[in-house]
Design a protein around this motif. Structure first.
Motif, PDB file in Angstrom:
ATOM      1  N   SER A   1       1.240 -15.844   0.239  1.00 46.75           N
ATOM      2  CA  SER A   1       0.639 -14.643  -0.354  1.00 46.75           C
ATOM      3  C   SER A   1      -0.879 -14.687  -0.321  1.00 46.75           C
ATOM      4  O   SER A   1      -1.534 -13.640  -0.270  1.00 46.75           O
ATOM      5  CB  SER A   1       1.135 -14.437  -1.784  1.00 46.75           C
ATOM      6  N   ALA A   2      -1.449 -15.882  -0.343  1.00 47.49           N
ATOM      7  CA  ALA A   2      -2.911 -15.997  -0.253  1.00 47.49           C
ATOM      8  C   ALA A   2      -3.384 -15.833   1.187  1.00 47.49           C
ATOM      9  O   ALA A   2      -4.490 -15.351   1.425  1.00 47.49           O
ATOM     10  CB  ALA A   2      -3.367 -17.344  -0.808  1.00 47.49           C
ATOM     11  N   ALA A   3      -2.549 -16.222   2.138  1.00 46.91           N
ATOM     12  CA  ALA A   3      -2.934 -16.147   3.549  1.00 46.91           C
ATOM     13  C   ALA A   3      -2.610 -14.786   4.170  1.00 46.91           C
ATOM     14  O   ALA A   3      -3.207 -14.427   5.190  1.00 46.91           O
ATOM     15  CB  ALA A   3      -2.220 -17.248   4.335  1.00 46.91           C
ATOM     16  N   TRP A   4      -1.688 -14.042   3.577  1.00 43.67           N
ATOM     17  CA  TRP A   4      -1.252 -12.755   4.129  1.00 43.67           C
ATOM     18  C   TRP A   4      -2.393 -11.747   4.082  1.00 43.67           C
ATOM     19  O   TRP A   4      -3.045 -11.571   3.069  1.00 43.67           O
ATOM     20  CB  TRP A   4      -0.090 -12.236   3.312  1.00 43.67           C
ATOM     21  N   PRO A   5      -2.634 -11.066   5.189  1.00 47.16           N
ATOM     22  CA  PRO A   5      -3.724 -10.075   5.183  1.00 47.16           C
ATOM     23  C   PRO A   5      -3.400  -8.911   4.239  1.00 47.16           C
ATOM     24  O   PRO A   5      -2.286  -8.437   4.198  1.00 47.16           O
ATOM     25  CB  PRO A   5      -3.793  -9.593   6.625  1.00 47.16           C
ATOM     26  N   ARG A   6      -4.397  -8.515   3.479  1.00 46.68           N
ATOM     27  CA  ARG A   6      -4.239  -7.415   2.528  1.00 46.68           C
ATOM     28  C   ARG A   6      -5.176  -6.288   2.936  1.00 46.68           C
ATOM     29  O   ARG A   6      -6.250  -6.515   3.458  1.00 46.68           O
ATOM     30  CB  ARG A   6      -4.596  -7.892   1.118  1.00 46.68           C
TER      31      ARG A   6
ATOM     32  N   ALA B   1      -2.962 -13.412 -12.682  1.00 43.81           N
ATOM     33  CA  ALA B   1      -4.412 -13.191 -12.581  1.00 43.81           C
ATOM     34  C   ALA B   1      -4.835 -13.003 -11.123  1.00 43.81           C
ATOM     35  O   ALA B   1      -5.671 -12.140 -10.818  1.00 43.81           O
ATOM     36  CB  ALA B   1      -5.167 -14.365 -13.203  1.00 43.81           C
ATOM     37  N   LEU B   2      -4.259 -13.778 -10.215  1.00 45.54           N
ATOM     38  CA  LEU B   2      -4.591 -13.644  -8.793  1.00 45.54           C
ATOM     39  C   LEU B   2      -4.142 -12.298  -8.236  1.00 45.54           C
ATOM     40  O   LEU B   2      -4.850 -11.688  -7.429  1.00 45.54           O
ATOM     41  CB  LEU B   2      -3.967 -14.791  -7.993  1.00 45.54           C
ATOM     42  N   ILE B   3      -2.985 -11.832  -8.682  1.00 47.98           N
ATOM     43  CA  ILE B   3      -2.503 -10.516  -8.242  1.00 47.98           C
ATOM     44  C   ILE B   3      -3.440  -9.427  -8.744  1.00 47.98           C
ATOM     45  O   ILE B   3      -3.837  -8.534  -7.991  1.00 47.98           O
ATOM     46  CB  ILE B   3      -1.054 -10.266  -8.733  1.00 47.98           C
ATOM     47  N   GLU B   4      -3.798  -9.495 -10.011  1.00 49.56           N
ATOM     48  CA  GLU B   4      -4.670  -8.482 -10.603  1.00 49.56           C
ATOM     49  C   GLU B   4      -6.046  -8.438  -9.935  1.00 49.56           C
ATOM     50  O   GLU B   4      -6.665  -7.387  -9.876  1.00 49.56           O
ATOM     51  CB  GLU B   4      -4.824  -8.726 -12.107  1.00 49.56           C
ATOM     52  N   ARG B   5      -6.515  -9.550  -9.446  1.00 45.68           N
ATOM     53  CA  ARG B   5      -7.827  -9.605  -8.800  1.00 45.68           C
ATOM     54  C   ARG B   5      -7.749  -9.316  -7.297  1.00 45.68           C
ATOM     55  O   ARG B   5      -8.764  -9.302  -6.620  1.00 45.68           O
ATOM     56  CB  ARG B   5      -8.467 -10.959  -9.044  1.00 45.68           C
ATOM     57  N   GLY B   6      -6.541  -9.116  -6.801  1.00 44.86           N
ATOM     58  CA  GLY B   6      -6.379  -8.798  -5.386  1.00 44.86           C
ATOM     59  C   GLY B   6      -6.578  -9.983  -4.457  1.00 44.86           C
ATOM     60  O   GLY B   6      -6.816  -9.803  -3.267  1.00 44.86           O
ATOM     61  N   ILE B   7      -6.466 -11.184  -4.979  1.00 46.15           N
ATOM     62  CA  ILE B   7      -6.682 -12.382  -4.161  1.00 46.15           C
ATOM     63  C   ILE B   7      -5.443 -12.752  -3.365  1.00 46.15           C
ATOM     64  O   ILE B   7      -5.543 -13.295  -2.273  1.00 46.15           O
ATOM     65  CB  ILE B   7      -7.151 -13.553  -5.059  1.00 46.15           C
ATOM     66  N   VAL B   8      -4.267 -12.444  -3.915  1.00 40.52           N
ATOM     67  CA  VAL B   8      -3.019 -12.733  -3.206  1.00 40.52           C
ATOM     68  C   VAL B   8      -2.288 -11.428  -2.931  1.00 40.52           C
ATOM     69  O   VAL B   8      -2.510 -10.410  -3.601  1.00 40.52           O
ATOM     70  CB  VAL B   8      -2.114 -13.705  -4.000  1.00 40.52           C
ATOM     71  N   HIS B   9      -1.411 -11.456  -1.948  1.00 41.90           N
ATOM     72  CA  HIS B   9      -0.579 -10.298  -1.616  1.00 41.90           C
ATOM     73  C   HIS B   9       0.311 -10.012  -2.825  1.00 41.90           C
ATOM     74  O   HIS B   9       1.030 -10.890  -3.294  1.00 41.90           O
ATOM     75  CB  HIS B   9       0.259 -10.615  -0.373  1.00 41.90           C
TER      76      HIS B   9
END
Length: 125
Positions: free
Chosen positions: A118-123, A56-64
């Motif tokens: 993955s949450a801290a990595w800049p996207r 879910a976090l990946i799909e929402r673009g919240i994590v790398h």
């Protein structure tokens, strides 16, 4: 394979993990001295939910996406190693292979740390 295909496979594996976790919980409830099965059940159920959360976090673009995907795959493999080793020890009296549970535990730690990265990595937005 596309990212959505990999995420779909992860969700399918999560369903299997959840079912296995419930089966092990039921077996633990009906067997004397089945503490290993209870631990294996908890490990599978907890990390199945974690994988769904990562998807879910990946799909929402919240994590790398790539690092998050690596963490989710790590959760599946590590929980299977850990729970599989405990289950085989309960029923067969020996482990899957030497150091299977510690390898699974170490991979779980690394996967949780990868999720944090993955949450801290800049996207790119």
């Amino acid at each position: 394979m596309t990212r959505s295909g990999l995420l779909r496979i992860l969700i399918i594996l999560t369903g299997v993990m959840g079912a296995d976790g419930v089966i092990l919980a039921a077996a633990a409830a009906h067997q004397p001295d089945a503490t290993r099965l209870a631990s294996a059940s908890s490990m599978l159920l907890f990390h199945a939910v974690a994988v769904i959360g990562v998807v879910a976090l990946i799909e929402r673009g919240i994590v790398h996406p790539q690092i998050g995907l690596s963490a989710a795959i790590g959760f599946v493999v590590a929980a299977a190693l850990f729970a599989g080793d405990l289950t085989v020890r309960q029923y067969a009296g020996h482990g899957l292979f030497p150091m299977a549970a510690p390898t699974g535990g170490t991979l779980l730690i690394v996967s949780w740390l990868a999720l944090a990265v993955s949450a801290a990595w800049p996207r790119k937005v």
